[in-house]
Design a protein around this motif. Sequence first.
Motif, short mmCIF file in Angstrom:
data_model
loop_
_atom_site.label_atom_id
_atom_site.label_comp_id
_atom_site.label_asym_id
_atom_site.label_seq_id
_atom_site.Cartn_x
_atom_site.Cartn_y
_atom_site.Cartn_z
N SER A 149 31.00 43.96 33.39
CA SER A 149 30.14 42.95 34.05
C SER A 149 29.19 42.34 33.04
CB SER A 149 29.05 44.40 34.68
OG SER A 149 28.35 44.92 33.67
N THR A 150 29.29 42.69 31.80
CA THR A 150 28.54 41.82 30.87
C THR A 150 29.37 40.76 30.13
OG1 THR A 150 28.69 43.45 29.31
CG2 THR A 150 26.65 43.33 30.53
N PHE A 151 30.79 41.29 29.97
CA PHE A 151 31.56 40.44 29.18
C PHE A 151 32.60 39.55 29.96
CE2 PHE A 151 30.02 43.05 25.87
CZ PHE A 151 29.78 42.22 24.89
N HIS A 152 33.34 40.26 30.88
CA HIS A 152 34.24 39.71 31.85
C HIS A 152 33.95 39.53 33.21
CE1 HIS A 152 36.24 40.69 27.88
NE2 HIS A 152 35.45 41.82 28.16
N PRO A 153 32.95 39.15 33.62
CA PRO A 153 33.06 39.12 35.18
C PRO A 153 33.90 38.58 36.03
CG PRO A 153 31.25 37.38 34.23
CD PRO A 153 32.13 38.24 33.14
N GLN A 154 34.84 37.70 35.30
CA GLN A 154 36.01 37.00 36.17
C GLN A 154 37.18 38.13 36.52
OE1 GLN A 154 34.68 36.33 33.17
NE2 GLN A 154 36.39 35.87 31.88
N LEU A 155 36.88 39.31 36.00
CA LEU A 155 37.88 40.37 36.41
C LEU A 155 37.77 41.18 37.58
CD1 LEU A 155 38.68 41.84 32.85
CD2 LEU A 155 40.11 40.46 34.07
N LEU A 156 36.29 40.86 37.96
CA LEU A 156 35.96 41.51 39.40
C LEU A 156 36.33 40.76 40.42
CD1 LEU A 156 32.32 42.52 38.40
CD2 LEU A 156 34.25 44.16 38.72
N LEU A 190 31.86 41.45 42.81
CA LEU A 190 30.68 40.85 42.06
C LEU A 190 29.68 40.50 42.84
CD1 LEU A 190 30.67 39.04 39.13
CD2 LEU A 190 30.90 37.24 40.77
N ILE A 237 27.55 43.50 43.07
CA ILE A 237 26.99 43.95 41.93
C ILE A 237 26.00 42.95 41.29
CG2 ILE A 237 27.39 44.05 39.56
CD1 ILE A 237 29.99 45.42 39.87
N THR A 238 25.93 41.82 41.43
CA THR A 238 25.01 40.63 41.12
C THR A 238 23.71 40.88 41.86
OG1 THR A 238 26.14 39.10 42.59
CG2 THR A 238 26.56 38.86 40.11
N ALA A 246 22.72 45.99 30.98
CA ALA A 246 23.73 46.92 31.42
C ALA A 246 23.97 48.28 30.56
CB ALA A 246 25.01 46.52 32.06
N VAL A 247 24.23 47.63 29.31
CA VAL A 247 24.62 48.83 28.58
C VAL A 247 23.19 49.70 28.06
CG1 VAL A 247 24.09 47.45 26.46
CG2 VAL A 247 25.48 49.51 26.01
N GLY A 301 29.50 47.74 24.80
CA GLY A 301 28.22 47.12 24.89
C GLY A 301 28.28 46.01 23.98
N THR A 315 26.40 38.67 27.90
CA THR A 315 25.80 37.87 28.97
C THR A 315 25.59 38.75 29.94
OG1 THR A 315 26.75 35.92 27.82
CG2 THR A 315 25.19 35.75 29.65
N GLU A 316 24.28 39.12 30.13
CA GLU A 316 24.12 40.00 31.36
C GLU A 316 24.51 39.24 32.71
OE1 GLU A 316 23.32 43.07 31.59
OE2 GLU A 316 23.63 43.31 29.49
N ILE A 317 25.04 39.98 33.55
CA ILE A 317 25.32 39.61 34.72
C ILE A 317 24.19 38.70 35.50
CG2 ILE A 317 24.91 41.11 36.75
CD1 ILE A 317 27.97 41.38 36.84
N ARG A 364 23.90 34.91 34.37
CA ARG A 364 24.85 34.20 34.62
C ARG A 364 24.71 33.64 36.26
NH1 ARG A 364 29.89 35.05 31.63
NH2 ARG A 364 29.46 37.02 30.39
N HIS A 401 34.92 32.64 39.00
CA HIS A 401 35.20 33.36 40.45
C HIS A 401 35.24 32.09 41.33
CE1 HIS A 401 34.98 37.40 40.44
NE2 HIS A 401 34.28 37.30 39.54
#
Lengths: 520, 391
Positions: free
Chosen positions: A326-333, A338, A341-342, A352-353, A438, B25-27, B30, B101
């Motif tokens: 969720s903080t580094f790779h949101p494109q994986l969701l 997503l 979650i957002t 998040a951490v 984190g 970077t927090e969600i 973004r 996305h």
Amino acid sequence: MSAAQHASSGDTSPEQTIHDPISESLAENERLIGGYFAHCYDIVFRRAHIFGQVPVLVVYLDGLVDTKALDAVLLKPWMLEAPRPGLDELNAADLMLEQRLVSIAKTNTTGTMDDVVKSILSGNVAILSDGSAQAVTAELNGFEQRAVEEPASETTVRGPKEGFTESLNANTGMLRRKLRSPKLKMESMSVGNLSKTTIVIAYIEGIVQASVLEEVRGRISQIKIDTVLDGAFVEEFIEDHPFTFFPQVQNTERPDIVASCLAERKVAVFVDGTPFVLIVPCTFWNAFQSADDYYERFLYATVIRWLRMILITTSLYLPSIYVAISTFHPQLLPTNFLISITSAREGVPFPAVIEALLIEFLFEGLREAGLRMPRPNGSAISIVGALVIGQAAVQAGIISAPIVIVVSLTGIASLITPRYSMGMAFRLLRFPMLVCSGMFGLYGVTMASLFLLIHLTNLESFGVPYLSPIAPLTRSELKDVLIRAPWWKMHTLPLSGSAKRHVRIPNGQRPGGSQGDEAS
Amino acid sequence: MNRRPAAVVAWLLCIALTAGCWDRTEISDRVFDLAASADLKENGTYMIAGQFINPSRMEESPKGGSGGSKSYFIETGTGQSALESIQKMRQKLSRVITRGHRRNYYIGESLAKNGIKDMLDAFSRDPGNRIRLDMWVVKGGTGLQALEVPYPLEKIPAVAPFKIHKAVGGTTGTTYLDYLMASSAEGESPTLPVVDIVKGSSPQKTIRFYGRAIFNRDYRLVGYLNFVEGAYRQWILHKISYLDLVEEVPGAGGSVGVVISRFGSKVKSSVTPDHKVKMRIELSGAGQIVENHTNLDFRELKNLTLAQNAVNRQTSEHVSAMIGKVQKQYGTDVFGFVQTLNRQHPSEWKRLKGQWEHIFPGIEVTVNVNVNLKYFGLVGPPLQFRESEIK
């Protein structure tokens, strides 16, 4: 008097033996023993005359001895019955005393005061007679002990329901009932200057790995400690690597587990006063095996074993992977995920951490409180825990709902392991994992996992690599690691190494028709 | 020895906490765009627009979104190049744009006609762009217009064309990649799917999947294939999962409607001694009759064969006509014929290399559709027919 001083000076200094001999005079003996046990209110001296002729002194510790039996078996016949013929020469023949006058199963004759004191301390009755420098000790244990119950820490649905108790004799007896073979050896030794705890090393002769047995004997005999109150005291002295989260000694409350481990070439260590028996060597894969695996159908057991592996891995990784993605790779969701979650994380004040660490910390706190608090407080903890963390914090927007879900899932998963002490390793390791994720995202998780893997491959339990038989790979032993093979397939014993194979279940026993087994 | 572990821990903590190398970077820092558009304005500048998720609105919408609280918003930027336009757009956004996305990218018709070469470079250079992306040409409109259409079914309208594409049997998520592959291949011409903006049943505008846009070797839009033509092309390229055909059955007083599944396609190339290239296309499929306007009773095998032959013959003609149109009108190889020839006749290909643009319009193509009408259900003739009407 000198003996009393001797005993009171330097009470934890190693092994003070009493060198006084047993005197022929009863009064002198009483004075001596009274000196050792000065200021002990529970020491009992009972003078009696056997058949009104021979004066004897019965010494025991109150609370350790079955006084009813003492009355019925010793004192009553001596005092109330007439002397039987052939007993005229009663002047303190110890042999006579032991063989004909003490109707107790386990007796011993000794000539030193040291032995007398020791046996009094372990709950025996000492009988000294006038004019003899020998004493008879008779085992008449009668202290309070717990009944055999279902083991609380390792329950099964099927299979035996008995668990060890605090009594060493009862425990070894339970094991002996499962392995009725003279090859089952139990060596006794005593550890602890103050506690003098009896430790029994059990193994099966001819099957046990000799090197492991030697190692266990050697390591236990070197222990110098004042008290041993549980197997854990011994465990910390005999394990190979102290600075690790992973236990290298298995502990169990179940006689059936001990029996099966002994049959698998391992060594068990019983410690008096605790229902937990230590088993060495122990490997990593132990964390995924439960006694129920062997009491249910093997296909089901295999599936459940995989479920355990997946969930235990989950308990280690889930929070860190959530944070990393969720903080580094949101494109994986997936997109819809997503979006949920957002929107859930919108307006939440913490990263998040931090959020994950906070809630994990709280969960561990709740768990610990639930474990330690006095029982009646239970409902208070659960209400406050569920309401405050589950509901109020989310509704107030202090933490987000997904992290609560993640942490509860992790919490459940971390409690699934059948070996509590193994589960603790995974529970603790998820915190460093979380910090790594984190900081560096999935890269950090990967690096941390690699370090963990390196650490695990470096571990060893009594000469057996911790990850064996996966690393190093021993193909024939995989039958009980990733799957639970049916019994008629487990031909050879594990831990066999390469040299000689121990066949325990001969080939060709597969039921159901003539397809036969391989090599049959 | 005693002090060492503590020192290591302290050292690690210093690195972790003070070095500031946390690049997370927090969600909530973004902004996710699910669709974007590129247009060419009349003054020759680019206009880039993005459709962004509005996370705080997303939450409210299930309770019945009242007017004005849309779950998305659109932001635009204008500049001399794609990058500059994005830069202008960024000036208006409080969060970092995350494109992981983004599934849809609309290209306005005017930009497409002018060529998308320059835009593509900036596009493919940015690692934030995902490669599984659908690019669309907006027929008769600008990309921004397409972004602005509120689609009633989806919370985020940008999801709509992607889902429509999937629902009508196309292959989604590959059009950007296909475009790059086709345009970098010798002799081939790229295509993109097309949407247009139409009036829906309500007065609201809605988005419609139109068909396929054909680009030439200069990355310029040259023309369109409509929905059915585009589907025929997909059939040849083996990228279709669903197609309806309605064909007249001569002498039976009406048409039959067929749903096709289990698509198959074979393209065979041959070169005549006088260096003429020939293509033979075999299309196959299994058909289910779902509409019967004829008086035929399909429980009779001869009637089924009659309908099957009619459908096959007429579909073959349609496919041939579509290929002819592409050959004559656009002269762009969008069927992968060049690849087929390359694979099947490598030696001939070496000789013909570089002249494909001249060869392609003159290829003799024979199409043979072979749909096997397998299922017609339990109803033979239309149920409302009288006994005497049924043949």
